[in-house]
Enzyme design. Structure first.
Site, PDB file in Angstrom:
ATOM      1  N   GLY A 159      10.019  49.627  33.649  1.00 57.94           N
ATOM      2  CA  GLY A 159      10.570  50.561  34.074  1.00 57.94           C
ATOM      3  C   GLY A 159      10.226  50.549  35.930  1.00 57.94           C
ATOM      4  O   GLY A 159       9.235  49.946  36.147  1.00 57.94           O
ATOM      5  N   CYS A 197       5.020  45.806  30.709  1.00 54.92           N
ATOM      6  CA  CYS A 197       4.811  46.149  31.906  1.00 54.92           C
ATOM      7  C   CYS A 197       4.744  47.664  32.192  1.00 54.92           C
ATOM      8  O   CYS A 197       3.668  48.227  31.906  1.00 54.92           O
ATOM      9  CB  CYS A 197       6.355  45.660  32.490  1.00 54.92           C
ATOM     10  SG  CYS A 197       6.409  45.835  34.273  1.00 54.92           S
ATOM     11  N   TYR A 198       5.793  48.560  32.549  1.00 55.78           N
ATOM     12  CA  TYR A 198       5.385  49.975  32.769  1.00 55.78           C
ATOM     13  C   TYR A 198       4.956  50.581  31.197  1.00 55.78           C
ATOM     14  O   TYR A 198       4.239  51.388  31.385  1.00 55.78           O
ATOM     15  CB  TYR A 198       6.818  50.455  33.105  1.00 55.78           C
ATOM     16  CG  TYR A 198       6.706  52.069  33.252  1.00 55.78           C
ATOM     17  CD1 TYR A 198       6.176  52.707  34.562  1.00 55.78           C
ATOM     18  CD2 TYR A 198       7.131  52.924  32.247  1.00 55.78           C
ATOM     19  CE1 TYR A 198       6.313  54.088  34.774  1.00 55.78           C
ATOM     20  CE2 TYR A 198       6.876  54.263  32.323  1.00 55.78           C
ATOM     21  CZ  TYR A 198       6.639  55.034  33.657  1.00 55.78           C
ATOM     22  OH  TYR A 198       6.653  56.221  33.789  1.00 55.78           O
ATOM     23  N   HIS A 200       6.155  40.066  31.058  1.00 56.08           N
ATOM     24  CA  HIS A 200       7.502  40.427  30.290  1.00 56.08           C
ATOM     25  C   HIS A 200       7.590  39.123  29.310  1.00 56.08           C
ATOM     26  O   HIS A 200       8.194  38.104  29.866  1.00 56.08           O
ATOM     27  CB  HIS A 200       8.756  39.992  31.265  1.00 56.08           C
ATOM     28  CG  HIS A 200       8.897  41.608  32.036  1.00 56.08           C
ATOM     29  ND1 HIS A 200       9.235  42.726  31.556  1.00 56.08           N
ATOM     30  CD2 HIS A 200       8.259  41.719  33.262  1.00 56.08           C
ATOM     31  CE1 HIS A 200       9.099  43.711  32.339  1.00 56.08           C
ATOM     32  NE2 HIS A 200       8.798  43.188  33.423  1.00 56.08           N
ATOM     33  N   GLU A 233       9.562  39.061  26.969  1.00 57.60           N
ATOM     34  CA  GLU A 233      10.935  38.819  26.505  1.00 57.60           C
ATOM     35  C   GLU A 233      11.817  38.155  27.188  1.00 57.60           C
ATOM     36  O   GLU A 233      12.901  37.629  26.762  1.00 57.60           O
ATOM     37  CB  GLU A 233      11.548  40.245  26.583  1.00 57.60           C
ATOM     38  CG  GLU A 233      11.992  40.913  27.820  1.00 57.60           C
ATOM     39  CD  GLU A 233      10.915  41.578  28.456  1.00 57.60           C
ATOM     40  OE1 GLU A 233      10.892  42.524  29.505  1.00 57.60           O
ATOM     41  OE2 GLU A 233       9.549  41.512  28.052  1.00 57.60           O
ATOM     42  N   ASP A 284      35.311  39.221  20.382  1.00 60.36           N
ATOM     43  CA  ASP A 284      34.847  40.310  19.847  1.00 60.36           C
ATOM     44  C   ASP A 284      35.937  41.258  19.212  1.00 60.36           C
ATOM     45  O   ASP A 284      35.567  41.544  18.116  1.00 60.36           O
ATOM     46  CB  ASP A 284      34.274  41.328  21.001  1.00 60.36           C
ATOM     47  CG  ASP A 284      33.288  40.519  21.555  1.00 60.36           C
ATOM     48  OD1 ASP A 284      32.109  40.065  21.196  1.00 60.36           O
ATOM     49  OD2 ASP A 284      32.759  41.040  22.797  1.00 60.36           O
ATOM     50  N   LYS A 311      26.218  39.346  21.312  1.00 62.28           N
ATOM     51  CA  LYS A 311      27.504  38.337  21.329  1.00 62.28           C
ATOM     52  C   LYS A 311      26.937  36.985  20.309  1.00 62.28           C
ATOM     53  O   LYS A 311      28.321  36.745  19.731  1.00 62.28           O
ATOM     54  CB  LYS A 311      27.344  37.766  22.939  1.00 62.28           C
ATOM     55  CG  LYS A 311      28.603  36.756  23.261  1.00 62.28           C
ATOM     56  CD  LYS A 311      29.944  37.208  22.800  1.00 62.28           C
ATOM     57  CE  LYS A 311      30.377  37.990  23.917  1.00 62.28           C
ATOM     58  NZ  LYS A 311      31.970  38.482  24.044  1.00 62.28           N
TER      59      LYS A 311
END
Length: 514
Positions: free
Chosen positions: A55, A82-83, A170, A172, A228, A370
């Protein structure tokens, strides 16, 4: 949901979707919720683990986003990123301060606790992705430092007994070399997840629930022809058959020949058990968009007109209770979640009008990313050509035209985009691309063609590589492919005298132009 699950609490981080995506890659169901989600609501979901996102705030600042200490005392494993790591330290009695040296981008990280459950199978030294101006200067009681960098003495920490873990970097993002392994270690080894989130079981459950929900009622599917809405349509056709009517609205903002292609797949001669209606509403959309230049306003107008056209078609069919849309999880999150920024309102989420004349909107893919949607499509037997179809935004070329949308501008983009896609396909350069298209800028410039002066538009070409559409790198297309496309566009498309190539990544740009 009956699956085991991990909850991501969003504190305004830009990578919240990526965290959820990495957890899903472990075959574990994951949802993103705002940090305001109450503790009782979290407990009610019986999560196997909780992840706190990054954040933009400082945890010690006035009005900082925070959470009750009780979150860390539930006995549920928590990973702070992180945050989220700073919040964990701050709430539990550690110290967080402004860093003397900020860290941004690729940074070498040194694992200092080799037996940490979070770093199992991870080399002692590797590259991670940092993005912070604050740092933890004292860990809470009971915590151990597990990793460090040159300028960050607490790059990771843990209280293994209480199953509390934190990384300043991070894991991710793909720039963290072994980040996926770290997320997997947390989800599988720390949280003890078995990995029961499978697309086959998702289809079975979804079809069953749709049958129970809709019963003998009638549903109207908003079919764009993209992957989609196509997957949503086939799911509904399996559940309710001819009680489903797919309405394909040709709003005049489609790619070249796309309307005819969609009709060929889903029309009378197609393989699916459903009713198909094609509506030519181009003049209606052009009139509504006349004079409009602001991107969010365009999206709202297009979103509302979609619904109004569907309502009108529903009245022709008779009583229709349900509107089916191909909304997917990134649409939901990018349209604003809690304190997260609205990146752009998707026509089928933030672009919906306040009043919709249907009893309920049905979104069977709302929980999927997706690539998960594509996997569902394959399992449903949808042709690979359609499953792998190039993504196309709901507002269509309306957001690939900078400024006012007019029929003449639409034709320019259609022709330029068709040439560009044709040249990429001929060169076999499309295999690793996530998305590629032509857009019309609102820039006009002087050129020379033949012996005369021109003052025409510039076309921008874009191609990106991405696995999840949350981040993307600009593709390094072969120069000869770009040159052939540019030469053809300038020579064959009236009104264009210049072609540009967009080499910006996401972030800071988005994949689309508006």
């Amino acid at each position: 949901m009956t699956n085991e699950n991990v909850i991501v609490l969003d504190f305004g981080g830009q990578y919240n979707q990526l965290i959820a995506r990495r957890v899903r890659e472990c075959s574990v169901y994951c949802e993103v919720h705002p940090y305001t989600m109450k503790l009782d609501e979290i407990k009610a979901k019986n999560p196997k683990g909780i992840i706190l996102t990054g954040g933009p705030n400082s945890v010690y600042g006035e009005g900082a986003l925070t959470y009750d200490r009780a979150l860390f005392e539930m006995g549920v494993p928590v990973l702070g990123i992180c945050y989220g790591s700073q919040l964990m330290a701050h709430v539990l009695g550690g110290r967080v301060e402004h860093a003397e040296v900020s860290e941004y981008g690729k940074t070498e990280v040194n694992v200092t606790k080799a037996d940490s459950a979070l770093f199992g199978g991870v080399p002692q030294k590797s590259i991670c992705w940092m993005s912070h101006t604050d740092r933890i200067t004292r860990v809470p009681e009971g915590f151990t430092v597990t990793a460090e960098t040159k300028n960050c003495p607490v790059a990771a920490m843990e209280n293994a007994e209480k199953k509390l873990y934190a990384t300043q970097f991070h894991p991710e993002v793909m720039h963290t070399e072994h980040g996926a392994a770290m997320i997997k270690n947390f989800v599988m080894n720390v949280c003890g997840c078995a990995g029961d989130w499978q697309m086959g079981s998702f289809i079975e459950r979804t079809v069953k629930s749709l049958k129970e929900k809709i019963g003998d009622g009638k549903a109207l599917c908003a079919l764009s022809g993209g992957v989609d809405s196509s997957v949503a349509a086939v799911l509904l056709s399996k559940a309710i058959g001819k009680n489903l009517t797919c309405v394909f609205v040709d709003h005049g903002l489609l790619r070249k020949n796309e309307g005819d292609e969609v009709a060929a797949v889903f029309g009378e001669d197609g393989p699916y058990d459903l009713n198909f209606v094609r509506v030519d509403a181009s003049e209606r959309f052009y009139e509504k968009l006349k004079g409009v230049t602001e991107p969010e306003k365009k999206r709202k107008i297009i979103g509302e007109e979609f619904i109004r056209v569907f309502e009108a078609e529903a009245k022709k069919i008779g009583k229709v209770d349900y509107l089916v849309q191909g909304t997917i999880y990134p649409d939901v999150i990018e349209s604003g979640l809690g304190k997260s920024a609205v990146i752009k309102s998707h026509h089928n989420v933030g672009g919906l009008p306040d009043y919709v004349d249907f009893r309920e909107i049905v979104e069977p893919l709302r929980l999927l990313f997706k690539d998960e949607v594509r996997e569902v499509g394959r399992r449903l037997g949808i042709p690979e050509k359609l499953v792998r179809r190039q993504p196309f935004p709901g507002p269509g070329l309306g957001i690939r035209i900078i400024g006012e949308v007019t029929p003449d501008k639409v034709k320019i983009v259609q022709d330029a985009d068709a040439i560009y896609r044709e040249e990429i396909a001929k060169a076999g350069a499309d295999k690793d691309l996530g998305q590629y298209f032509a857009a019309l800028t609102n820039m006009r410039s002087v050129g020379v063609m033949g012996d005369g002066r021109t003052y025409d538009y510039a076309i921008a070409l874009r191609a990106v590589m991405t696995a999840d559409f949350m981040t993307a790198e600009s593709a390094r297309l072969p120069w000869d492919v770009l040159q052939r496309a540019a030469n053809r566009i300038v020579n064959e498309v009236k009104g264009v005298n210049r072609v540009l190539y967009d080499c910006t990544s996401k972030p800071p740009a988005t994949i689309e132009f508006e």
